[in-house]
Write an enzyme that holds these catalytic residues in place. Structure first.
Site, PDB file in Angstrom:
ATOM      1  CB  SER A 125      -0.845  -0.027   1.219  1.00 12.53           C
ATOM      2  OG  SER A 125      -1.560   1.094   1.452  1.00 12.53           O
ATOM      3  CE1 TYR A 149      -3.611  -2.588   5.393  1.00 12.91           C
ATOM      4  CE2 TYR A 149      -3.329  -0.373   5.079  1.00 12.91           C
ATOM      5  CZ  TYR A 149      -3.371  -1.663   4.565  1.00 12.91           C
ATOM      6  OH  TYR A 149      -3.708  -2.094   3.170  1.00 12.91           O
ATOM      7  CE  LYS A 153      -1.547  -4.481   3.167  1.00 15.71           C
ATOM      8  NZ  LYS A 153      -1.867  -5.554   2.841  1.00 15.71           N
TER       9      LYS A 153
HETATM   10  P1  NAD Z   1     -10.876  -7.221   1.085  1.00 12.11           P
HETATM   11  O1  NAD Z   1     -10.901  -6.986   2.523  1.00 12.11           O
HETATM   12  O2  NAD Z   1     -11.999  -6.676   0.230  1.00 12.11           O
HETATM   13  O3  NAD Z   1     -10.334  -8.251   0.816  1.00 12.11           O
HETATM   14  C1  NAD Z   1      -9.476  -9.187   1.497  1.00 12.11           C
HETATM   15  C2  NAD Z   1     -10.192 -10.592   1.608  1.00 12.11           C
HETATM   16  O4  NAD Z   1      -9.115 -11.421   2.123  1.00 12.11           O
HETATM   17  C3  NAD Z   1     -11.150 -10.811   2.107  1.00 12.11           C
HETATM   18  O5  NAD Z   1     -12.038 -11.511   0.930  1.00 12.11           O
HETATM   19  C4  NAD Z   1     -11.010 -11.500   3.235  1.00 12.11           C
HETATM   20  O6  NAD Z   1     -12.225 -12.268   3.453  1.00 12.11           O
HETATM   21  C5  NAD Z   1      -9.573 -12.276   3.103  1.00 12.11           C
HETATM   22  N1  NAD Z   1      -9.027 -12.518   4.119  1.00 12.11           N
HETATM   23  C6  NAD Z   1      -8.506 -11.898   5.245  1.00 12.11           C
HETATM   24  N2  NAD Z   1      -7.667 -12.404   6.081  1.00 12.11           N
HETATM   25  C7  NAD Z   1      -7.458 -13.475   5.636  1.00 12.11           C
HETATM   26  C8  NAD Z   1      -6.813 -14.617   5.932  1.00 12.11           C
HETATM   27  N3  NAD Z   1      -6.085 -14.759   7.052  1.00 12.11           N
HETATM   28  N4  NAD Z   1      -6.792 -15.943   5.030  1.00 12.11           N
HETATM   29  C9  NAD Z   1      -7.513 -15.936   4.199  1.00 12.11           C
HETATM   30  N5  NAD Z   1      -8.432 -15.052   3.767  1.00 12.11           N
HETATM   31  C10 NAD Z   1      -8.495 -13.719   4.435  1.00 12.11           C
HETATM   32  O7  NAD Z   1      -9.750  -5.969   0.872  1.00 12.11           O
HETATM   33  P2  NAD Z   1      -9.309  -5.479  -0.389  1.00 12.11           P
HETATM   34  O8  NAD Z   1      -9.654  -3.902  -0.443  1.00 12.11           O
HETATM   35  O9  NAD Z   1      -9.575  -6.088  -1.641  1.00 12.11           O
HETATM   36  O10 NAD Z   1      -7.691  -5.551  -0.183  1.00 12.11           O
HETATM   37  C11 NAD Z   1      -7.019  -6.335  -0.672  1.00 12.11           C
HETATM   38  C12 NAD Z   1      -5.496  -6.363  -0.260  1.00 12.11           C
HETATM   39  O11 NAD Z   1      -4.894  -4.984  -0.825  1.00 12.11           O
HETATM   40  C13 NAD Z   1      -5.202  -6.381   1.240  1.00 12.11           C
HETATM   41  O12 NAD Z   1      -4.142  -6.969   1.641  1.00 12.11           O
HETATM   42  C14 NAD Z   1      -5.277  -4.773   1.486  1.00 12.11           C
HETATM   43  O13 NAD Z   1      -4.518  -4.415   2.770  1.00 12.11           O
HETATM   44  C15 NAD Z   1      -4.373  -4.181   0.200  1.00 12.11           C
HETATM   45  N6  NAD Z   1      -4.695  -2.923  -0.205  1.00 12.11           N
HETATM   46  C16 NAD Z   1      -6.029  -2.349  -0.210  1.00 12.11           C
HETATM   47  C17 NAD Z   1      -6.222  -1.210  -0.554  1.00 12.11           C
HETATM   48  C18 NAD Z   1      -7.632  -0.602  -0.640  1.00 12.11           C
HETATM   49  O14 NAD Z   1      -7.730   0.650  -0.598  1.00 12.11           O
HETATM   50  N7  NAD Z   1      -8.798  -1.458  -0.852  1.00 12.11           N
HETATM   51  C19 NAD Z   1      -5.248  -0.166  -0.690  1.00 12.11           C
HETATM   52  C20 NAD Z   1      -3.944  -0.784  -0.501  1.00 12.11           C
HETATM   53  C21 NAD Z   1      -3.552  -1.968  -0.179  1.00 12.11           C
HETATM   54  C1  UD1 Z   2      -6.939   5.133   3.505  1.00 11.99           C
HETATM   55  C2  UD1 Z   2      -5.986   4.738   4.498  1.00 11.99           C
HETATM   56  C3  UD1 Z   2      -4.739   4.290   3.755  1.00 11.99           C
HETATM   57  C4  UD1 Z   2      -5.336   3.289   2.675  1.00 11.99           C
HETATM   58  C5  UD1 Z   2      -6.150   3.840   1.766  1.00 11.99           C
HETATM   59  C6  UD1 Z   2      -6.772   2.940   0.659  1.00 11.99           C
HETATM   60  C7  UD1 Z   2      -6.059   6.532   6.518  1.00 11.99           C
HETATM   61  C8  UD1 Z   2      -5.334   7.181   7.485  1.00 11.99           C
HETATM   62  N1  UD1 Z   2      -5.434   5.719   5.424  1.00 11.99           N
HETATM   63  O1  UD1 Z   2      -5.987   6.503   2.929  1.00 11.99           O
HETATM   64  O2  UD1 Z   2      -3.998   3.403   4.647  1.00 11.99           O
HETATM   65  O3  UD1 Z   2      -4.043   2.532   2.049  1.00 11.99           O
HETATM   66  O4  UD1 Z   2      -7.185   4.303   2.576  1.00 11.99           O
HETATM   67  O5  UD1 Z   2      -7.698   2.271   1.137  1.00 11.99           O
HETATM   68  O6  UD1 Z   2      -7.113   5.880   6.857  1.00 11.99           O
HETATM   69  N2  UD1 Z   2     -12.506  11.382   3.535  1.00 11.99           N
HETATM   70  C9  UD1 Z   2     -13.591  12.169   3.827  1.00 11.99           C
HETATM   71  N3  UD1 Z   2     -14.795  11.775   4.214  1.00 11.99           N
HETATM   72  C10 UD1 Z   2     -14.954  10.272   4.254  1.00 11.99           C
HETATM   73  C11 UD1 Z   2     -13.900   9.469   3.964  1.00 11.99           C
HETATM   74  C12 UD1 Z   2     -12.617  10.027   3.513  1.00 11.99           C
HETATM   75  O7  UD1 Z   2     -13.567  13.384   3.699  1.00 11.99           O
HETATM   76  O8  UD1 Z   2     -15.727   9.810   4.955  1.00 11.99           O
HETATM   77  C13 UD1 Z   2     -11.367  11.900   2.789  1.00 11.99           C
HETATM   78  C14 UD1 Z   2     -10.181  11.750   3.581  1.00 11.99           C
HETATM   79  O9  UD1 Z   2      -9.977  12.672   4.737  1.00 11.99           O
HETATM   80  C15 UD1 Z   2      -8.977  11.773   2.695  1.00 11.99           C
HETATM   81  C16 UD1 Z   2      -9.889  11.492   1.357  1.00 11.99           C
HETATM   82  O10 UD1 Z   2     -11.274  11.576   1.513  1.00 11.99           O
HETATM   83  O11 UD1 Z   2      -8.722  13.084   2.359  1.00 11.99           O
HETATM   84  C17 UD1 Z   2      -9.380  10.048   1.009  1.00 11.99           C
HETATM   85  O12 UD1 Z   2      -9.687   9.092   2.029  1.00 11.99           O
HETATM   86  P1  UD1 Z   2      -9.607   7.517   2.090  1.00 11.99           P
HETATM   87  O13 UD1 Z   2     -10.680   7.132   0.974  1.00 11.99           O
HETATM   88  O14 UD1 Z   2      -9.976   7.014   3.503  1.00 11.99           O
HETATM   89  O15 UD1 Z   2      -8.160   7.167   1.449  1.00 11.99           O
HETATM   90  P2  UD1 Z   2      -6.754   7.749   2.260  1.00 11.99           P
HETATM   91  O16 UD1 Z   2      -7.104   8.497   3.438  1.00 11.99           O
HETATM   92  O17 UD1 Z   2      -5.785   8.129   1.165  1.00 11.99           O
END
Ligand code: NAD
Ligand code: UD1
Length: 340
Positions: A125, A149, A153
């Site tokens: 991330s 978190y 990572k």
């Molecule tokens: P998500 O929660 O939708 O998907 C994660 C999946 O992993 C879920 O289906 C959950 O049931 C499964 N899971 C969790 N722990 C598990 C375990 N120990 N064993 C087996 N399955 C397990 O999340 P996502 O948004 O799809 O994110 C996927 C990955 O990307 C995560 O590692 C997350 O940290 C990373 N990531 C997400 C974002 C984002 O904004 N969504 C941003 C940066 C990184």
């Molecule tokens: C968050 C996580 C980051 C993760 C990323 C993608 C935090 C501090 N960081 O980042 O670890 O990798 O999501 O999933 O949580 N906002 C609002 N109202 C809301 C929600 C968000 O104004 O209800 C604003 C936030 O203040 C920010 C922007 O929207 O400025 C984006 O927020 P968000 O979607 O939560 O992403 P990140 O903060 O970039």
């Protein structure tokens, strides 16, 4: 054609990547505990791609289950999405986050080693950068995660790199996602958060379907053109394509760990997202201006140049595409998969 095992493949990014993998001809199996997802996502993946991945409902920390899946699937590579991902939860209960995310990866990699599977693509991330010194952020920027978190990572990145250093039969891609949003254009899969969403786009989508009266807008006094924070929102299908590009690259680069930013390279403000989603939904999307959210950085966007140079990958979908596709999902699944 290659076979892959996708941990966390029923989740938001994993399910979209499964579609891209199947459409590119890969054999796909998913291992997911369903702790934060639904098996219905895998049915929908099958509906879109015309082939349903085999689903192992199991936890990545469950050694026998992993050994069984490795033996039956015999993957060429693993895409590791499984993990816990809530920043505030990780602040409130860091031990749970360190245990869950680190243990899942260590147990998974040990099972991969036993099975002779030594190629891994890991979901990292942009949160590993914390508050950046320079923008756009290159992969070489200092890493200083601001919450547990993000620390998990970074530690997992280090763990994977150490394994590759110790044995050159391994190779790894560490993909630092910026802000994934949007959905598959079919509207059959999408982001399905449990409880009140902490992230901007899912919250706004729930406002659009009437689940919340307005968006809490965190911070209007940032040093940005409209006073709201800037982020690098990337369409989840562009992100999925990035995984395919990384996976291909690993086939020809044993003994290496590659780190890539996956973002568009554009900083977009909260108010710009609100405006774009208004355009896609026709909903006024009211908001309430509040103080900054603790821990938020003013601006963060990627330098995605390394992924272009080495993988030939770049994001092509626009903010309007992200909003249109997210709405295709949310408008047809106002309660997510749980309402199906
Ligand atoms: P998500 O929660 O939708 O998907 C994660 C999946 O992993 C879920 O289906 C959950 O049931 C499964 N899971 C969790 N722990 C598990 C375990 N120990 N064993 C087996 N399955 C397990 O999340 P996502 O948004 O799809 O994110 C996927 C990955 O990307 C995560 O590692 C997350 O940290 C990373 N990531 C997400 C974002 C984002 O904004 N969504 C941003 C940066 C990184
Ligand atoms: C968050 C996580 C980051 C993760 C990323 C993608 C935090 C501090 N960081 O980042 O670890 O990798 O999501 O999933 O949580 N906002 C609002 N109202 C809301 C929600 C968000 O104004 O209800 C604003 C936030 O203040 C920010 C922007 O929207 O400025 C984006 O927020 P968000 O979607 O939560 O992403 P990140 O903060 O970039």
């Amino acid at each position: 054609m290659a076979t892959v095992l996708v941990t966390g493949g029923a989740g938001y990014i994993g399910s979209h990547t499964c579609v891209a993998l199947l459409e590119a001809g890969y054999e796909v199996a998913v291992l997911d505990s369903l702790a934060n997802s639904s098996a219905a996502a895998i049915d929908s993946v099958g509906e879109i791609a015309g082939r349903r991945p085999r689903l192992y409902v199991a936890d990545c920390r469950d050694e026998p289950a992993l050994d069984k899946a490795m033996a039956e699937v015999r993957p060429d590579a693993v895409l590791h999405f499984a993990g816990l991902k809530s920043v505030p939860e990780s602040v409130a209960d860091p031990i749970r986050y360190y245990r869950h995310n680190l243990e899942s990866t260590a147990v998974l990699m040990a099972a991969m080693e036993r099975a002779g599977v030594r190629r891994i693509v890991f979901s990292s991330s942009a949160t590993v950068y914390g508050e950046p010194d320079l923008l756009p952020v290159p992969e070489t920027a200092a890493t200083r995660p601001a919450n547990p978190y993000g620390s998990t990572k970074l530690m997992i990145e280090q763990m994977i790199a150490d394994v590759v250093r110790a044995d050159s039969r391994w190779s790894a891609a560490l993909l630092r996602y910026f802000n994934p949003v949007g959905a598959h254009p079919s509207g059959l899969i999408g982001e399905d958060p449990e409880g009140v969403p902490g992230n901007l786009m899912p919250y706004l989508l729930q406002v659009a379907v009437g689940r919340h009266p307005h968006l809490p807008l965190y911070g209007t006094d940032y040093p940005t053109p409209d006073g709201t924070a800037l982020r690098d929102y990337i369409h989840v299908m562009d992100l999925a394509d990035g995984h395919l590009a990384a996976l291909k690259h690993l086939e020809t680069s044993p003994g290496q760990t590659h780190t890539y930013n996956l973002g568009t390279g554009q900083g977009v403000s909260v108010l710009e997202v609100v405006a774009a989603l208004r355009g896609a939904t026709g909903h006024p999307l009211p908001y309430e201006e509040l103080d900054r959210r603790p821990g938020d950085v003013p601006e963060l966007w990627a330098d995605p140049g390394q992924a272009l140079r080495e993988l030939g990958w770049s994001a092509s979908r626009t903010l309007a595409d992200m909003c249109r596709d997210a709405w295709a999902w949310q408008s047809t699944h106002p309660q997510g998969f749980r309402g199906d």
